[in-house]
Motif scaffolding. Structure first.
Motif, PDB file in Angstrom:
ATOM      1  N   LYS A 441       0.830  -1.204   0.000  1.00 33.18           N
ATOM      2  CA  LYS A 441       0.000   0.000   0.000  1.00 33.18           C
ATOM      3  C   LYS A 441       0.859   1.245   0.000  1.00 33.18           C
ATOM      4  CE  LYS A 441      -4.132  -1.715   2.030  1.00 33.18           C
ATOM      5  NZ  LYS A 441      -3.717  -3.111   2.227  1.00 33.18           N
ATOM      6  N   LYS A 449      -5.602   4.855   1.245  1.00 30.23           N
ATOM      7  CA  LYS A 449      -4.686   3.757   0.933  1.00 30.23           C
ATOM      8  C   LYS A 449      -4.869   3.318  -0.518  1.00 30.23           C
ATOM      9  CE  LYS A 449      -4.273   1.801   5.521  1.00 30.23           C
ATOM     10  NZ  LYS A 449      -4.825   0.795   6.421  1.00 30.23           N
ATOM     11  N   LYS A 451      -3.143   0.747  -3.827  1.00 29.58           N
ATOM     12  CA  LYS A 451      -2.201  -0.330  -4.155  1.00 29.58           C
ATOM     13  C   LYS A 451      -1.222   0.178  -5.210  1.00 29.58           C
ATOM     14  CE  LYS A 451      -4.103  -4.347  -4.515  1.00 29.58           C
ATOM     15  NZ  LYS A 451      -4.964  -5.214  -5.333  1.00 29.58           N
TER      16      LYS A 451
END
Ligand SMILES: [Zn+2]
Ligand SMILES: [Zn+2]
Length: 581
Positions: A441, A449, A451
């Motif tokens: 993250k 958050k 990816k």
């Protein structure tokens, strides 16, 4: 005309020829392979329970077999396919123990055979229609070797005959010529003669040791990588050679690559694995802190030594080994940063390869296979980015549709060596698997958050294989900047030793690698030895040179290029280092 059908058909014809010449021969299998074909035989004397006195085949027997093959081909024999019951097949092959074993293992109640003249083989095909389709000048039997039945060393050793075959005579001739050239530059022989690396069965198969001279070259390569990558914002890591098996289960390597992994090692009550890849360690380093978009891209580099299982039969010098060091790196970035990062990777990769003397290459782009990790959207974006960069850099490439690894699309750059052979080096691969499995993250601008995207990349690939390719590319005559011994100094007589020493320390002070050759041998013998050792410069110093603070210079490949002041020689070679000549 399908060349593979011709190659496979030639394997049958070779078997038929061997059977005529050596009645009682037992047959293993005979497939088409890259550039040609082979067939495995148990010659009469090697077969249990058959009394025969003929000894094994050697290279000297091949012309005879080739001649017999040509006779058969000229008869224009048809290949006739038949589907028969296993029972019937067992009758036909009643004297062929290996074929009987194959019949037993085949699924179903029937098998197919191909008959060509009097020779019948258990075979799925396909084949050409008739031997008349084969041009007599397009094939050649090349070598014999021992091969265990089914590749298992517990089984009997059979005799394998290899042949090569092409569509045209020109192609065959070109191939044979290249083979002769390739043998001359075989890195296994050169590596031994030039004392570059050591392979020793007692140390272990596929585990090369870099000898002092090879180690000099490796250090130059490593320094080059260290310097260039550091200036591009890479951070260096060192990670252990083993890791807890659970890590590899989590990453998926344990499931996906099991056949290439070694058995786990038990330490206390836990299982550990010899590392096949560096990636999970790098991911753990990334995850050891909270990362913000402001920190990205993060680029971790490591010269990581990895261990992968390879069958002993495929091990080959430095180019196919069981333990090797990758110039590995992982780039973790946002989707907006991808294009810039990939562009830098391709650009830098090609420049680096050029520095090492590889100016020609082929680029391959592999796209999504049927089974894949990650989302379709992610794959599309990554694939588009790879295409965009190659287009922007005006690079030609071939698409390997569906040929990507399951975790992400990739670009491979295969260099062409001085013989035109392709070698896989640079690879740039997106990964949608590890970020998921390790929940990677970063915190975006809005405090949310996200990816990140992850890219694996290696520029040279494996240092061992790259070195093997480098040796063959240069036939051991490394460019000046890479040569482990750059300069030899030969004093003519004992009165010149002191001057040789002064010259040597002057050169060493300027960063050059030189040796004084003051053994009790003639100057011409030392020069010859230096040429055999492919030393770029040999300096001879005698009265005249000493008086004029000069050296007599012999350049590799050119011979004597005259006397020059030491300072002028130093200027000349400094320039060569800069130009990586
Ligand atoms: Zn066949
Ligand atoms: Zn990786």
């Amino acid at each position: 005309m399908n060349i593979n059908n011709i190659r496979h058909s030639l394997a049958h014809i070779m078997a038929a020829a061997v059977k005529e010449l050596y009645p009682g021969v037992k047959f293993g299998v005979g497939p088409a392979i890259e550039n040609g074909f082979y067939y495995d035989f148990a010659l009469p004397s090697e077969v249990p329970l058959v009394s025969g006195t003929k000894k094994g085949l050697s290279l000297a027997d091949l012309p005879k077999i080739e001649k017999k093959m040509k006779e058969l081909i000229k008869k224009d024999l048809k290949f006739v396919k038949k589907e028969i019951s296993k029972k019937e097949a067992k009758k036909i092959f009643k004297d062929q123990l290996y074929k009987l074993e194959l019949i037993k293992k085949l699924p179903g109640k029937t098998v197919t055979t191909y008959q060509n003249g009097e020779f019948v083989d258990l075979c799925r095909g396909p084949h050409i229609k008739s031997t008349g389709e084969i041009n007599l000048q397009t094939f050649k039997l090349t070598k014999t070797a021992g091969a265990y039945w089914k590749g298992d060393e517990k089984n009997p050793m059979l005799t394998r005959i290899y042949g090569v075959a092409f569509e045209t005579r020109q192609e065959l001739e070109k191939y044979l010529k290249t083979q002769i050239e390739a043998e001359k530059r075989d890195h296994r022989k050169l590596g031994q003669r030039l004392e570059l690396f050591l392979l020793d069965e007692e140390i272990g198969a596929g585990l090369p040791v870099w000898l002092p001279k090879g180690a000099v070259i490796r250090k130059i390569i490593e320094d080059e990588l260290y310097q260039k990558l550091s200036s591009q914002g890479y951070q260096w890591l060192y990670t252990p050679h083993i890791g807890n098996l659970n890590l590899w289960k989590k990453s998926g390597h344990w499931d996906f690559y099991k056949e290439n992994l070694y058995s786990p090692i038990k330490i206390d009550e836990e299982q550990y694995l010899l590392k096949p890849m560096n990636c999970p360690f790098h991911v753990k380093v990334y995850n050891s802190k909270i990362r913000s978009y402001k920190n990205l891209p993060i680029k971790f580099a490591e010269l990581g030594t990895v261990y992968r299982y390879e069958k002993s039969g495929v091990l080959h010098g430095l180019t196919r080994v069981r333990g090797f060091t990758q110039d590995d790196a992982h780039i973790i970035c946002t989707s907006e940063q991808m294009a810039k990062e990939v562009e830098e990777l391709v650009r830098y990769g090609l420049n680096m390869l050029k520095d090492f003397g590889f100016k020609e290459y082929n680029i391959y782009l592999s796209t999504r296979p049927e089974k894949y990790a990650g989302t379709l959207k992610g794959w599309e974006k990554a694939t588009k980015t790879l295409k965009y960069v190659l287009g922007k850099l005006k690079l030609k490439y071939k698409i390997d549709a569906g040929g990507g690894v399951f975790y992400g699309p990739k670009i491979d750059i295969k260099i062409k060596d001085s013989l035109g052979r392709e070698w896989q080096c640079t690879t740039i691969q997106f990964d949608f698997n590890l970020p998921d499995r390790f929940e990677m993250k970063y915190i975006d601008k809005k405090g949310k958050k996200q990816k990140p995207y992850m890219i694996h990349r290696a520029l040279l690939g494996s240092l061992e294989r790259f070195f093997g390719v480098l040796i063959e590319h240069y036939i051991g005559a490394f460019p000046f900047w890479l040569a482990p011994e750059q300069i030899w100094i030969i004093p003519v007589g004992s009165g010149h030793k002191k001057y040789a020493k002064q010259t040597s320390s002057q050169l060493a002070k300027n960063g050059f690698r030189c040796e004084i050759k003051d053994e009790n041998e003639t100057v011409s013998k030392k020069i010859r030895e230096g040429e055999l050792q492919k030393i770029p410069y040999i300096l001879v110093v005698g009265d005249k040179e000493m008086a004029k603070k000069s050296v007599r210079v012999r350049e590799r490949g050119k011979g004597d290029i005259g006397m020059m002041k030491l300072e002028r020689f130093i200027d000349k070679i400094k320039k060569e280092i800069e130009e990586k000549k």
